[in-house]
Design an enzyme around this catalytic site. Structure first.
Site, PDB file in Angstrom:
ATOM      1  CG  HIS A  43       4.173  24.390  -5.225  1.00  0.00           C
ATOM      2  ND1 HIS A  43       5.213  25.040  -5.846  1.00  0.00           N
ATOM      3  CD2 HIS A  43       4.745  23.603  -4.290  1.00  0.00           C
ATOM      4  CE1 HIS A  43       6.359  24.662  -5.306  1.00  0.00           C
ATOM      5  NE2 HIS A  43       6.085  23.783  -4.349  1.00  0.00           N
ATOM      6  CG  HIS A  50      -0.684  26.941  -0.394  1.00  0.00           C
ATOM      7  ND1 HIS A  50      -0.247  25.828  -1.066  1.00  0.00           N
ATOM      8  CD2 HIS A  50       0.422  27.725  -0.210  1.00  0.00           C
ATOM      9  CE1 HIS A  50       1.053  25.918  -1.293  1.00  0.00           C
ATOM     10  NE2 HIS A  50       1.493  27.052  -0.786  1.00  0.00           N
ATOM     11  CD  GLU A  70       4.253  25.130  -9.935  1.00  0.00           C
ATOM     12  OE1 GLU A  70       4.293  25.758 -11.010  1.00  0.00           O
ATOM     13  OE2 GLU A  70       4.254  25.683  -8.817  1.00  0.00           O
ATOM     14  CG  HIS A 190       8.227  33.259  -9.112  1.00  0.00           C
ATOM     15  ND1 HIS A 190       7.806  32.300  -8.207  1.00  0.00           N
ATOM     16  CD2 HIS A 190       8.600  34.313  -8.363  1.00  0.00           C
ATOM     17  CE1 HIS A 190       7.945  32.751  -6.971  1.00  0.00           C
ATOM     18  NE2 HIS A 190       8.423  33.977  -7.046  1.00  0.00           N
TER      19      HIS A 190
END
Length: 240
Positions: A43, A50, A70, A190
């Site tokens: 993501h 990151h 994502e 999640h």
């Protein structure tokens, strides 16, 4: 069979903390696949705190299962996806300063926009999934965007799981049944972990894929990456 896609954002976070290439993100992706992951999820965010955009380019060349990218479909994100053409793109409406994804799409309000984005991504051969709260109205509206799948945002399920699994899962079960009726594929993700994953898998009809990162990487610090991935795979065994 429900597939396990390992989100490697947290490995990139650790690497970025020292500014070098330790741990090696590409080797980590290879190892996750070797240890049993059936997909790799990343993501990238605009600040690249990151996963970096270059990571996505590099991962496309080494991932042999499925690369799931994502993100919020900003112009920069869409340009990256056009270049990389991953197997799956998961649309997530997170703000640039969000610590992590914290809501699904309002597929009613953003219907026209999502139709355009979905059509664009599918024209490149990408499978498209829309990150979504388990609300019937939103599932129905997602189906009219042309998306292939929805990914149910499972934070509430994880939060209330220990107070009562059946009640925590109920809206997700209803959303899953509706998705099946509408011809939508189903992903989930999640806050899923070794405590709550098996129950979700056993009681969520049509679940095709789960994307798990934070909890899995935390568990790997104690249990080792290979063992942890195998433990998560065991939670996803076919129901007899």
């Amino acid at each position: 069979m429900t597939k396990l896609s390992v989100n490697i954002n947290k490995i990139a976070t650790l690497r970025n903390a020292r500014g070098h290439n330790r741990p090696d993100l590409l080797q980590a992706a290879r190892d996750c696949e070797r240890f049993g992951a059936q997909g790799i999820t990343v993501h990238p965010r605009p600040d690249e705190r990151h996963i970096r955009y270059q990571d996505v380019r590099d991962l496309k060349a080494v991932v042999t299962t499925e690369l799931n990218v994502e993100g919020n479909p900003t112009p920069d994100f869409l340009a990256l996806v056009h270049e990389v053409r991953p197997e799956q793109v998961t649309l997530v409406p997170d703000a640039p300063d969000a610590i992590t994804s914290n809501a699904g799409w309002n597929t009613v309000q953003h219907q026209d926009y999502l139709r355009q984005v979905v059509a664009d991504l599918k024209s490149m051969g990408c499978r498209v999934s829309i990150f979504l709260d388990p609300v019937a109205e939103l599932v129905r509206a997602a189906a009219t965007t042309g998306t292939d799948r929805i990914e149910l945002y499972t934070e509430d399920y994880a939060r209330y799981y220990h107070a009562g699994p059946e009640a925590a899962l109920r809206p997700y079960h209803e959303a899953a049944l509706l998705a099946q009726d509408l011809g939508l594929g189903l992903n989930a993700g999640h806050d899923l972990d070794l405590d709550n994953l098996a129950y979700l898998h056993q009681h969520l009809p049509g679940l095709q894929e789960v994307s798990i990162g934070h909890a899995l990487i935390c568990d790997a610090l104690y249990l080792g990456l290979e063992n942890t991935i195998q433990l998560y795979r065991r939670q996803l065994k076919p129901i007899k």
